[in-house]
Design a protein around this motif. Sequence first.
Motif, PDB file in Angstrom:
ATOM      1  N   LEU A 278       1.078  -1.159  -0.069  1.00 58.47           N
ATOM      2  CA  LEU A 278      -0.162  -0.027   0.059  1.00 58.47           C
ATOM      3  C   LEU A 278       0.895   1.158   0.047  1.00 58.47           C
ATOM      4  N   VAL A 279       2.099   1.209   0.904  1.00 56.59           N
ATOM      5  CA  VAL A 279       2.913   2.147   0.777  1.00 56.59           C
ATOM      6  C   VAL A 279       3.501   2.403  -0.521  1.00 56.59           C
ATOM      7  N   GLU A 280       3.760   1.598  -1.255  1.00 52.94           N
ATOM      8  CA  GLU A 280       4.676   1.543  -2.439  1.00 52.94           C
ATOM      9  C   GLU A 280       3.880   2.065  -3.582  1.00 52.94           C
ATOM     10  N   LEU A 281       2.654   1.520  -3.666  1.00 54.34           N
ATOM     11  CA  LEU A 281       1.736   2.139  -4.596  1.00 54.34           C
ATOM     12  C   LEU A 281       1.577   3.745  -4.610  1.00 54.34           C
ATOM     13  N   ALA A 282       1.358   4.100  -3.202  1.00 59.24           N
ATOM     14  CA  ALA A 282       1.091   5.358  -2.872  1.00 59.24           C
ATOM     15  C   ALA A 282       2.388   6.099  -3.382  1.00 59.24           C
ATOM     16  N   LEU A 283       3.428   5.801  -3.009  1.00 56.32           N
ATOM     17  CA  LEU A 283       4.699   6.615  -3.380  1.00 56.32           C
ATOM     18  C   LEU A 283       5.104   6.626  -4.612  1.00 56.32           C
ATOM     19  N   MET A 284       4.737   5.492  -5.533  1.00 61.16           N
ATOM     20  CA  MET A 284       5.582   5.549  -6.927  1.00 61.16           C
ATOM     21  C   MET A 284       5.228   6.868  -7.759  1.00 61.16           C
ATOM     22  N   PRO A 285       4.101   7.289  -7.819  1.00 61.68           N
ATOM     23  CA  PRO A 285       3.986   8.638  -8.688  1.00 61.68           C
ATOM     24  C   PRO A 285       4.751   9.935  -7.957  1.00 61.68           C
ATOM     25  N   LEU A 286       4.868   9.860  -6.591  1.00 59.00           N
ATOM     26  CA  LEU A 286       5.573  10.995  -6.009  1.00 59.00           C
ATOM     27  C   LEU A 286       6.758  10.594  -6.205  1.00 59.00           C
ATOM     28  N   ALA A 287       7.548   9.486  -6.082  1.00 69.15           N
ATOM     29  CA  ALA A 287       8.914   9.268  -6.434  1.00 69.15           C
ATOM     30  C   ALA A 287       9.372  10.102  -7.896  1.00 69.15           C
ATOM     31  N   VAL A 288       8.671   9.721  -8.926  1.00 68.16           N
ATOM     32  CA  VAL A 288       8.816  10.383 -10.356  1.00 68.16           C
ATOM     33  C   VAL A 288       9.199  11.944 -10.050  1.00 68.16           C
ATOM     34  N   VAL A 289       8.225  12.568  -9.368  1.00 67.52           N
ATOM     35  CA  VAL A 289       8.365  14.098  -9.152  1.00 67.52           C
ATOM     36  C   VAL A 289       9.679  14.418  -8.494  1.00 67.52           C
ATOM     37  N   VAL A 290       9.883  13.471  -7.447  1.00 66.21           N
ATOM     38  CA  VAL A 290      11.059  13.933  -6.359  1.00 66.21           C
ATOM     39  C   VAL A 290      12.282  13.602  -7.021  1.00 66.21           C
ATOM     40  N   PHE A 324       5.952  -2.945  11.866  1.00 68.15           N
ATOM     41  CA  PHE A 324       5.269  -1.830  11.004  1.00 68.15           C
ATOM     42  C   PHE A 324       6.090  -0.921  10.659  1.00 68.15           C
ATOM     43  N   ALA A 325       6.880  -0.392  11.268  1.00 59.12           N
ATOM     44  CA  ALA A 325       7.921   0.687  10.802  1.00 59.12           C
ATOM     45  C   ALA A 325       8.784   0.233   9.720  1.00 59.12           C
ATOM     46  N   GLY A 326       9.293  -1.044  10.014  1.00 56.42           N
ATOM     47  CA  GLY A 326      10.123  -1.829   9.064  1.00 56.42           C
ATOM     48  C   GLY A 326       9.267  -2.033   7.749  1.00 56.42           C
ATOM     49  N   GLN A 327       8.190  -2.427   7.721  1.00 58.37           N
ATOM     50  CA  GLN A 327       7.451  -2.452   6.432  1.00 58.37           C
ATOM     51  C   GLN A 327       7.195  -1.381   5.876  1.00 58.37           C
ATOM     52  N   ILE A 328       6.789  -0.160   6.589  1.00 56.98           N
ATOM     53  CA  ILE A 328       6.594   0.976   5.823  1.00 56.98           C
ATOM     54  C   ILE A 328       7.884   1.504   5.047  1.00 56.98           C
ATOM     55  N   LEU A 329       9.058   1.319   5.941  1.00 58.37           N
ATOM     56  CA  LEU A 329      10.272   1.709   5.333  1.00 58.37           C
ATOM     57  C   LEU A 329      10.538   0.765   4.003  1.00 58.37           C
ATOM     58  N   MET A 330      10.238  -0.410   4.004  1.00 63.92           N
ATOM     59  CA  MET A 330      10.139  -1.182   2.941  1.00 63.92           C
ATOM     60  C   MET A 330       9.444  -0.822   1.807  1.00 63.92           C
ATOM     61  N   GLY A 331       8.337  -0.084   2.069  1.00 63.88           N
ATOM     62  CA  GLY A 331       7.169   0.284   1.118  1.00 63.88           C
ATOM     63  C   GLY A 331       7.930   1.692   0.447  1.00 63.88           C
ATOM     64  N   VAL A 332       8.739   2.405   1.122  1.00 65.88           N
ATOM     65  CA  VAL A 332       9.478   3.283   0.524  1.00 65.88           C
ATOM     66  C   VAL A 332      10.389   2.941  -0.303  1.00 65.88           C
ATOM     67  N   VAL A 333      11.191   1.927  -0.099  1.00 62.65           N
ATOM     68  CA  VAL A 333      12.334   1.334  -0.876  1.00 62.65           C
ATOM     69  C   VAL A 333      11.697   1.033  -1.913  1.00 62.65           C
ATOM     70  N   TRP A 334      10.438   0.192  -2.072  1.00 62.31           N
ATOM     71  CA  TRP A 334      10.122  -0.334  -3.584  1.00 62.31           C
ATOM     72  C   TRP A 334       9.316   0.563  -4.231  1.00 62.31           C
ATOM     73  N   GLY A 335       8.740   1.494  -3.371  1.00 63.18           N
ATOM     74  CA  GLY A 335       7.942   2.807  -4.130  1.00 63.18           C
ATOM     75  C   GLY A 335       8.948   3.149  -4.986  1.00 63.18           C
ATOM     76  N   VAL A 336      10.096   3.709  -4.511  1.00 62.42           N
ATOM     77  CA  VAL A 336      11.181   4.370  -5.347  1.00 62.42           C
ATOM     78  C   VAL A 336      11.817   3.367  -6.386  1.00 62.42           C
ATOM     79  N   PHE A 337      12.308   2.236  -6.053  1.00 65.13           N
ATOM     80  CA  PHE A 337      12.983   1.396  -7.032  1.00 65.13           C
ATOM     81  C   PHE A 337      11.915   0.880  -8.210  1.00 65.13           C
ATOM     82  N   ALA A 338      10.700   0.508  -7.747  1.00 64.71           N
ATOM     83  CA  ALA A 338       9.744  -0.002  -8.670  1.00 64.71           C
ATOM     84  C   ALA A 338       9.370   1.028  -9.687  1.00 64.71           C
ATOM     85  N   ALA A 339       9.322   2.212  -9.426  1.00 61.03           N
ATOM     86  CA  ALA A 339       9.008   3.584 -10.099  1.00 61.03           C
ATOM     87  C   ALA A 339      10.196   4.140 -11.289  1.00 61.03           C
ATOM     88  N   LEU A 340      11.378   4.020 -10.320  1.00 63.01           N
ATOM     89  CA  LEU A 340      12.620   4.693 -11.323  1.00 63.01           C
ATOM     90  C   LEU A 340      13.669   3.476 -11.457  1.00 63.01           C
TER      91      LEU A 340
END
Length: 430
Positions: A278-290, A324-340
């Motif tokens: 869920l975190v990954e999907l939410a962050l993927m569009p933002l990752a492109v902008v940033v 939970f904190a670890g999984q949220i951070l992993m969502g950040v990891v794959w939100g960025v790597f999956a998008a870019l």
Amino acid sequence: MTDGGGATLAPAKASTIRVVLSHPLYRASTLALFLSGLGMSAAAPLIASFLITELGASFTVAGLYYLTSLTAPVAGYLVGARSDRTGRRLGLFRICAVGGFLGWLGIAYSTELWMPFVISAVVLGFAGAATSQLFAAIHDELTAQPTVANDGVVAVVRMALTAGWVIGPVLGSFLAASAGYRTMLVFVAVATLAQILPLGNLRSTPPLSEEQSPRGSARAAKSAPTLRAMLPLLAFTALYICVYAGESVKYAFLPLYMNEQLQLAPELSGAIIGIQPLVELALMPLAVVVGRRMGMVRLMTFAAACGVGANLFFALSGTAAGLFAGQILMGVVWGVFAALGIIVAQRLLPTAVATASAIFISSTAISSALGGLTGGLGAAAIGLPLVFLVPAALAGVAVIGLAIMSRKETRRTSMDVVGETEEVAPRSDS
């Protein structure tokens, strides 16, 4: 509005979603990749159980099945090189998808234990190259008809693959429980073949020749790229493998840790596992902008550092909140790597984008094997939860390597800006 090389750009106000929905190739690729993710993820968690339950494999032999995916990078390179020589992206995509259908169908009806191993190593290795051909076709189209949302288009299409991976495991588990493993594998075969349907009889845009291409864009490769030309891509892919290896360790040992040592309620364990996509999907569009603003490799360096933090939470927190904190951070990891990731890979080998796409996408097979090996040895040596220190260390290596690449990226971008300025406004001789 033009891009400086004569190609017409879409209006700046056009949204990325509108561009994807209005273009036949982008829209069809989005649907195709969703079906691809749905099929692959339905089978991935259950193939070992199928081998044990239906074909009588031992736990050790079932675990060895995942090593058959090590042929995927070789097959991907061969398909990608062929694609770059001929420009037949969608034709090869269709061939790979049909091969995947036949391969999964063969596994579904296997009667001997050796059959899934041979089919996976020989047939499914080539079938996995289908995804890379779609991304190469999208790249060719974006090069021929650029928009201000080029990177966003790739990210949105990539999100469809991730969405398939969110739904697939649930659907696969339901089918296996209600209709049996073989029926589940038949579904995987059908989903793999169904990738072809959204594209219909579409044909991809031929890669631009060197004379046609704007400066810095991709060109059709007349011959295979040299090893020296591929070194930046191979280095980037190796660092990606270090980050991705943690996924194998996590999926193998985090459920065991939660259920057997922490004895968390099933609902809580499921919520911890489910928060990452869920975190990954939410962050993927933002990752492109940033990524456009701060540099894509620099952002990926930060994401790899989040991977270090995530695994440290898994190893040292000992609480549900820490997991939970670890999984949220992993969502950040794959939100960025999956998008870019695919965007950076193609830019590192612009003269052979199909080869670059195939090498990068198929590298997950190597990372899974690396994660399985190091995680198994680590669990035997230091146990749970300290085994997560192993992927933390691997992610740390990626942080260092990506930081070095980021500095080179910044330096190269600065030189390109200076060069473009000199071309537009040459220094007068006074």
